[in-house]
Structures are given as structure tokens and as C-alpha cells.
Design an enzyme around this catalytic site. Structure first.
Site, PDB file in Angstrom:
ATOM      1  CE  LYS A  84     -10.120  -1.923  -1.317  1.00  0.00           C
ATOM      2  NZ  LYS A  84     -10.226  -2.913  -2.424  1.00  0.00           N
ATOM      3  NE  ARG A 134      -3.699  -2.351   0.389  1.00  0.00           N
ATOM      4  CZ  ARG A 134      -4.714  -2.220  -1.097  1.00  0.00           C
ATOM      5  NH1 ARG A 134      -4.478  -1.978  -2.101  1.00  0.00           N
ATOM      6  NH2 ARG A 134      -5.256  -3.556  -0.656  1.00  0.00           N
TER       7      ARG A 134
END
Length: 357
Positions: A322, A286
Site C-alpha cells: 500500500k 509494510r
């Protein structure tokens, strides 16, 4: 010596001996043999064969027998010699094949994992897995390579683009040959994304303190391999910049780093693949995907550790990740000289994030 000489020499020597013995029997010892025949066969000498000739014939038969035996022995010795040469060649081929297999397995798997699979005590059904508590993970991608890739005729159906990508990845791989990067393990490449981890190799995560507990060691001792991983990320940027100058391209890296616990293992019966799993890996991915081209993005935990090694950072601020919510992240901009270990941190305003390079 006579065992090693040729059978022709042996035959010549035996003929010489037989000729000399025959001459002695027939001529020199003629009277002795005649006296012997007279005493033994005095009653009937008509059908008698003189002993001097019988003795000579006996020597000739012995010569022929010895010659045939010598030929047989020489033939067997030669077969044994050729067999030994064949066995030696087979052993060399087996050793060469084993070296090739070991090199192939070592290229497919990390060295310490390859030794596990090449070991004699390993069972075929045994699953290799290993848990680690303190590992550094890095993802580095080239986002603008997809814009560069094309299958038009000018690029020979995309082959020239792949050639450049192969050159980039190969240059990254060559960095791992440096002594300071021996603790870094290449995990895999996915397209133009390069994944590596530090602390997986034996000794790199202990740094000589295998008999001590983790809490008894200083922060810099425990995470030295993470600092090397950060150095590797900076070296990748320099390597790509040099390649851009040579190929007149403008590729840029987007790198994400994280640290923590992972599970490592080998999966697959064919083309086995070494990989790592865990929340640490997900967050590192990420950090790469939410990062900015030309920058190395890390989470706050990595920042707290790497600033002790003299790395310079820009505070990006909280970003939404996320599955993780908001995480405070930093951009690593470089490294100070060893004399200064205090990391200077500046804050990047929201409108400045997209222009960082």
C-alpha cells in the site's frame, strides 16, 4: 596536640599550672612580693591587698578565660566538623541522584541522545534531531499473541499473558547486550511488535572511516551494521523458539527489514520519546505487515546488500504494498558460514508462500 584534646584535659592542665603558680607566688616568692609591696605602699599599707594574692587571682581569671575560649573553640570546631560531614553527605546524595537520573534517561533514550540532554550546554528549548543516510530498520511482531491473550480468570485477568509478553520482550532486550549488537538501537515496542534500528549510534555508521566519503568505502564496510541487524533478527527467532519450548507455546515472529535514510529525533516535553521517521521506516513496517509468520521479509535493496554477507534467501516475488505499488521481496532463511559469501537464492511459488516457516 592541645587543640585536639578534650576540654576536661585542658581544664585539668590549667588547674595544675595555676596551683603550681599560686604556690610559687605565695610561698616561694613571698619575700619578693613583700619587698615589692613595702617599697610601693610604704606610706599606706592598711587597705593594700598583697601582690602575691593579686597575682594568683589574675592567673585564676586568665585560666577561666582560656577555658571558656577553649570551650567556644571546641564547640565551633565540632559545628564545622558536623557541617563538613553534612555537606559531604549532601554531595553523595546529589551524585547518587544524578547517577539515578542518568540511568533513567539512558533507559528512556539511547546513550548518545541521553548525553546530549544531560550536557551542560543544552538549552531547554533546543530540539534534538539528526538525519541519517544509511540506516537499517526492523519491525518484528508476534501475530498469534493476540489469539493467546485472554482476560479470563485462568489467566488472572490477562496478567499471566502480559507476564509472558514481558519475558519475551526482556529476552529480546538482553540480546542487545552482546558486543556484536552494540550498533543496534531499540526504538520502541507497540503491543507485541518490536522495533529496532541499526547505524544510529556514533561510529556504527562510519565504522572508523569518518574522514572518508561514503563512495570511497566498500559495500560491506558501509553496511556492516545492517548485517548485524539481520543477525539480531535471526537471534530473536532462536530466542523465541527457546522460550516456546520452556512455556509450551507456539509463538512465531513475523519480521520486516529495510534500509535507507531516516530522520531521528526526540519528541515530547513529558515522557520524551526517541523515534525515527521516513519512507524507510514505512517500507520496513509494510514488510512486516505483508510478511509471513516465521519469516524475515526484505526488499530487493536489502537483499543485494545482505547476500554479500552470506545470508540465504528465498525469492518471494513481487507483492503489492500500500502506497508503494509492487515491490520485489525476499525471505531471509539463515546465514552461511563465513567461508561462503555467495548467497543461494530459490524461488517460492505462490502456493508455497503461506506454508513457509
Amino acid at each position: 596536640m592541645l587543640v585536639q584534646v578534650s576540654h576536661i584535659i585542658k581544664l585539668g592542665l590549667m588547674m595544675l599550672v595555676v596551683t603550681a603558680a599560686g604556690a610559687v607566688n605565695i610561698y616561694s616568692w613571698k619575700d619578693i612580693f613583700d619587698l615589692y609591696d613595702y617599697m610601693q605602699f610604704a606610706s599606706d599599707r592598711t587597705s593594700m591587698v598583697p601582690s602575691k594574692y593579686l597575682m594568683t587571682v589574675m592567673i585564676i581569671v586568665m585560666m577561666i578565660s582560656f577555658y571558656l575560649f577553649a570551650r567556644h573553640l571546641e564547640h565551633q570546631s565540632r559545628k564545622l566538623f558536623l557541617w563538613k560531614i553534612g555537606v559531604h553527605d549532601q554531595k553523595e546524595k546529589v551524585l547518587e541522584m544524578r547517577r539515578w537520573n542518568e540511568a533513567l534517561v539512558t533507559n528512556m533514550l539511547p546513550e548518545h541522545v541521553a548525553k546530549h540532554f544531560l550536557g551542560t550546554k543544552k538549552r531547554d528549548e533546543e530540539l534534538y534531531s539528526q538525519s541519517y543516510d544509511e540506516i537499517g530498520v526492523m519491525f518484528a511482531s508476534i501475530p498469534n499473541f493476540s489469539d493467546f491473550y485472554t482476560e479470563e480468570g485462568i489467566n488472572n485477568g490477562g496478567i499471566e499473558c502480559l507476564r509472558i509478553l514481558n519475558e519475551i520482550i526482556s529476552d529480546f532486550d538482553s540480546l542487545l547486550d552482546r558486543d556484536e549488537f552494540q550498533c543496534i538501537t531499540k526504538i520502541k515496542t507497540i503491543g507485541s511488535t518490536y522495533m529496532a534500528a541499526s547505524g544510529l549510534t556514533p561510529g556504527s555508521n562510519t565504522n572508523g572511516y569518518s574522514n572518508c566519503k561514503l563512495e570511497d568505502r566498500s559495500l560491506t564496510e558501509r553496511w556492516q551494521h545492517l548485517a548485524y541487524l539481520a543477525d539480531f533478527a535471526l537471534a530473536m527467532k532462536v530466542t523465541l523458539d527457546n522460550l516456546n519450548k520452556q512455556s509450551f507455546n507456539n509463538f512465531m515472529l513475523r519480521i520486516g527489514m529495510n534500509k535507507g535514510a531516516v530522520l531521528a529525533g526526540v519528541i515530547g516535553a513529558r515522557k520524551p520519546h526517541y523515534d525515527i521517521w521516513g519512507n524507510t521506516v514505512n517500507v520496513a513496517s509494510r514488510m512486516e505487515s505483508t510478511g509471513v509468520m516465521g519469516n524475515i521479509q526484505v526488499v530487493e535493496d536489502c537483499f543485494d546488500i545482505l547476500k554479500e554477507f552470506g545470508f540465504r534467501f528465498i525469492r518471494r516475488g513481487p507483492i503489492f504494498v500500500k502506497g508503494k505499488g509492487e515491490l520485489l521481496t525476499f525471505f531471509m532463511k539463515g546465514k552461511d558460514k563465513p567461508s561462503g559469501l555467495a548467497s543461494s537464492v530459490t524461488t517460492a511459488l505462490p502456493h508455497q508462500v503461506e506454508t513457509l516457516s
